[in-house]
Design an enzyme around this catalytic site. Structure first.
Site, short mmCIF file in Angstrom:
data_model
loop_
_atom_site.label_atom_id
_atom_site.label_comp_id
_atom_site.label_asym_id
_atom_site.label_seq_id
_atom_site.Cartn_x
_atom_site.Cartn_y
_atom_site.Cartn_z
N VAL A 11 2.04 -21.12 -3.86
CA VAL A 11 3.09 -21.02 -4.86
C VAL A 11 3.14 -19.61 -5.46
O VAL A 11 4.20 -18.98 -5.54
CB VAL A 11 2.89 -22.08 -5.97
CG1 VAL A 11 3.84 -21.84 -7.13
CG2 VAL A 11 3.07 -23.47 -5.39
N ASP A 30 -6.03 -13.32 -8.96
CA ASP A 30 -6.67 -14.50 -8.39
C ASP A 30 -8.17 -14.38 -8.61
O ASP A 30 -8.71 -13.27 -8.58
CB ASP A 30 -6.37 -14.59 -6.89
CG ASP A 30 -6.53 -16.00 -6.35
OD1 ASP A 30 -5.51 -16.63 -6.03
OD2 ASP A 30 -7.69 -16.49 -6.27
N THR A 84 -3.71 -27.86 -9.49
CA THR A 84 -3.92 -28.97 -10.43
C THR A 84 -4.15 -30.23 -9.58
O THR A 84 -3.25 -31.05 -9.43
CB THR A 84 -2.71 -29.15 -11.37
OG1 THR A 84 -1.50 -29.06 -10.62
CG2 THR A 84 -2.69 -28.11 -12.47
N CYS A 259 0.57 -32.03 -2.88
CA CYS A 259 1.58 -32.35 -3.89
C CYS A 259 1.98 -33.82 -3.86
O CYS A 259 1.76 -34.52 -4.84
CB CYS A 259 2.83 -31.51 -3.66
SG CYS A 259 2.45 -29.82 -3.35
N ARG A 326 -5.19 -29.87 3.45
CA ARG A 326 -5.52 -30.62 2.24
C ARG A 326 -4.85 -31.98 2.22
O ARG A 326 -3.66 -32.09 2.47
CB ARG A 326 -5.13 -29.81 0.99
CG ARG A 326 -6.06 -28.62 0.78
CD ARG A 326 -5.67 -27.80 -0.43
NE ARG A 326 -4.44 -27.09 -0.22
CZ ARG A 326 -3.90 -26.27 -1.13
NH1 ARG A 326 -4.50 -26.12 -2.30
NH2 ARG A 326 -2.78 -25.64 -0.89
N1 LIG Z 1 2.24 -25.54 -2.34
C1 LIG Z 1 3.08 -26.50 -2.53
O1 LIG Z 1 3.83 -26.88 -1.63
C2 LIG Z 1 3.17 -27.18 -3.85
C3 LIG Z 1 4.12 -28.16 -4.00
C4 LIG Z 1 4.19 -28.85 -5.21
C5 LIG Z 1 3.32 -28.52 -6.22
N2 LIG Z 1 2.41 -27.53 -6.07
C6 LIG Z 1 1.63 -27.19 -7.23
O2 LIG Z 1 1.56 -25.78 -7.42
C7 LIG Z 1 0.32 -25.43 -8.00
C8 LIG Z 1 -0.36 -24.37 -7.18
O3 LIG Z 1 -0.57 -24.87 -5.87
P1 LIG Z 1 -0.81 -23.95 -4.61
O4 LIG Z 1 -0.39 -24.76 -3.43
O5 LIG Z 1 -0.22 -22.60 -4.79
O6 LIG Z 1 -2.40 -23.80 -4.63
P2 LIG Z 1 -3.28 -22.81 -3.74
O7 LIG Z 1 -4.63 -23.43 -3.66
O8 LIG Z 1 -2.57 -22.41 -2.48
O9 LIG Z 1 -3.38 -21.48 -4.62
C9 LIG Z 1 -3.95 -21.46 -5.87
C10 LIG Z 1 -4.65 -20.11 -6.07
O10 LIG Z 1 -5.13 -20.09 -7.42
C11 LIG Z 1 -6.40 -19.46 -7.42
N3 LIG Z 1 -7.12 -19.88 -8.62
C12 LIG Z 1 -7.76 -21.05 -8.88
N4 LIG Z 1 -8.28 -21.04 -10.11
C13 LIG Z 1 -7.98 -19.84 -10.66
C14 LIG Z 1 -8.28 -19.23 -11.90
N5 LIG Z 1 -8.97 -19.88 -12.83
N6 LIG Z 1 -7.84 -17.98 -12.08
C15 LIG Z 1 -7.14 -17.32 -11.15
N7 LIG Z 1 -6.85 -17.86 -9.95
C16 LIG Z 1 -7.25 -19.10 -9.70
C17 LIG Z 1 -7.04 -19.89 -6.13
O11 LIG Z 1 -8.06 -19.00 -5.72
C18 LIG Z 1 -5.84 -19.89 -5.17
O12 LIG Z 1 -5.70 -18.66 -4.50
C19 LIG Z 1 -0.44 -26.74 -8.15
O13 LIG Z 1 -0.19 -27.26 -9.42
C20 LIG Z 1 0.19 -27.63 -7.11
O14 LIG Z 1 0.08 -29.00 -7.42
C21 LIG Z 1 2.31 -26.86 -4.90
#
Ligand SMILES: NC(=O)c1ccc[n+]([C@@H]2O[C@H](COP(=O)([O-])OP(=O)(O)OC[C@H]3O[C@@H](n4cnc5c(N)ncnc54)[C@H](O)[C@@H]3O)[C@@H](O)[C@H]2O)c1
Length: 396
Positions: A11, A30, A84, A259, A326
């Site tokens: 995201v 990050d 999350t 998600c 995942r």
């Molecule tokens: N990717 C999707 O398709 C999708 C769809 C719906 C919802 N979401 C939501 O979007 C959000 C992010 O998801 P994502 O897929 O990008 O996750 P992701 O795991 O791909 O990326 C998250 C990033 O955040 C970093 N991170 C974790 N804790 C941190 C902290 N304390 N400080 C700084 N960086 C930190 C991680 O190292 C990672 O690089 C979540 O809430 C997820 O539920 C994602």
């Protein structure tokens, strides 16, 4: 504007790139140093973003990656896109959100706009994030602009990108909402404003609960069709000729990803906490959890028992054309086949290693192949005459 995007994953990185390409100066923060050094060397860890996108922004000095939250100072906008997930008890795990908000708060300047993009249950931005920001920054509520704007990234979707996927925005105050609308309008064609944070938070959970319920429904219909000897995919395309009131969903081994299997639980968790019903979500979750076991039983019936049978599972990512594993339904499928005595290996063109095992080559030496999420370009011809169960519909 100076923009900070916290979390450079599926995201956060596309958001950072879109904001930088729109003419902002963007820092992607990050807490994973490996990811930061990869990005800093111009390598994208996310399929939808090309290495060249990252490297050209770095050379133009419009994007940089860092682990340093100190760079939040004086940012116009700080968008938080951290995971999350669920904890061991299937309750919302807000530890990454808490840690990142606390880190941001330490360096927050008066007047910065903080936007939460991570999926959260209704009330989280107001009742969880705001107190953390206030306590950690020492600022007064009038000095903080806070908004929620749910991400709608669909990895590997070539048709809908950040620019042409409408964005929802809500603010703690009208001013915060106005500023968030202005920020996103720089690179998103259509931005819709919700009247409260809770409306936008709940809308995101409705979207993903809708998908969970409908995919689970079609998976149950697929089981009915199997028993009746009817081709479920032909049924879906026949029903899809209706131009209104029907939307197709397609069968699978079960819903994966971070998600759709997770976000609805955020909504049912909230419902339970306020004494409201969530029966549809609970039932859909149950049907989804049972889906891999259905294919274990089908495989066993086809082979006359699974003891010692060589089974290859093809495509272990959570959906075609991504390498993300995942919550993949392949996990419960592989475990179920092994528990029934099968000798299971797996093949995935995009996932080289998974759960400490490596992808194997496809050959004609297996007793059975089960197709889970086959990527474009995966060549199944090497299976020769191996019987195939296609979890997307039908036994071949
Ligand atoms: N990717 C999707 O398709 C999708 C769809 C719906 C919802 N979401 C939501 O979007 C959000 C992010 O998801 P994502 O897929 O990008 O996750 P992701 O795991 O791909 O990326 C998250 C990033 O955040 C970093 N991170 C974790 N804790 C941190 C902290 N304390 N400080 C700084 N960086 C930190 C991680 O190292 C990672 O690089 C979540 O809430 C997820 O539920 C994602």
């Amino acid at each position: 504007m100076k923009i900070v995007v916290v979390g450079q994953g599926y995201v956060g990185l596309p958001l950072a790139v879109a904001a930088a390409q729109a003419g902002n100066i963007v820092v992607g923060i990050d807490n994973n140093p490996k990811r930061v050094s990869l990005l800093s060397s111009g390598v994208s860890p996310v399929e939808d973003i090309a290495d060249s996108d990252v490297s050209s922004l770095i050379s133009e000095n419009t994007y940089s990656a860092s682990t340093d939250f100190g760079l939040c100072a004086d940012a116009d906008v700080i968008a938080i896109c951290v995971p999350t997930p669920l904890d061991a008890d299937d309750a919302p795990d807000l530890s990454a959100l808490k840690a990142s908000v606390e880190s941001v708060a330490k360096h927050l300047s008066p007047g910065s706009l903080v936007i939460i993009e991570s999926t959260v249950e209704p009330g989280t931005t107001r009742d969880f994030v705001l107190p953390l920001l206030l306590a950690g920054s020492g600022l007064d509520v009038s000095q903080i602009d806070l908004a929620f704007s749910p991400e709608r990234i669909d990895p590997a979707n070539k048709k809908y990108t950040i620019a042409n996927t409408p964005k929802l925005v809500a603010g703690l105050t009208d001013k915060a909402a106005d500023r968030a609308v202005e920020f996103y309008s720089g690179f998103v064609n259509e931005v819709t404003r919700c009247s409260t944070l809770e409306v936008a938070e709940t809308a995101k959970l409705l979207e993903n609960s809708f998908r969970l319920i409908n995919i689970s429904f079609i998976n149950e219909i697929a089981q009915m069709c199997d028993v009746m000897g009817v081709d479920v995919n032909e049924v879906i395309s026949a029903a899809s000729t209706k131009p209104y009131g029907f939307m197709p969903f397609f069968p699978s081994a079960g819903i994966g990803g971070h998600c759709i299997p997770i976000d609805p639980i955020y909504l049912s968790h909230k419902a339970k906490s306020v004494g409201a019903p969530s029966s549809f979500i609970d039932l859909a979750q149950k049907i989804n959890d049972e889906r891999p076991g259905y294919f274990v039983a089908q495989a066993s019936a086809l082979l006359g028992g699974l003891g010692g049978k060589k089974v290859v599972v093809v495509g272990v990512a959570y959906k075609p054309n991504v390498s993300d594993v995942r919550e993949s339904a392949a996990e419960a499928l592989v475990d179920g086949l092994r528990a029934a005595g099968a000798v299971v290996s797996w093949h995935d063109d995009l996932v080289g290693e998974w759960r400490g095992e490596k992808s194997v080559a496809l050959t004609a030496s297996f007793d059975l192949a089960i197709l889970v999420n086959v990527h474009d370009g995966t060549d199944l011809s090497a299976l020769g005459s191996v019987p195939v169960i296609n979890t997307k519909g039908g036994v071949a």
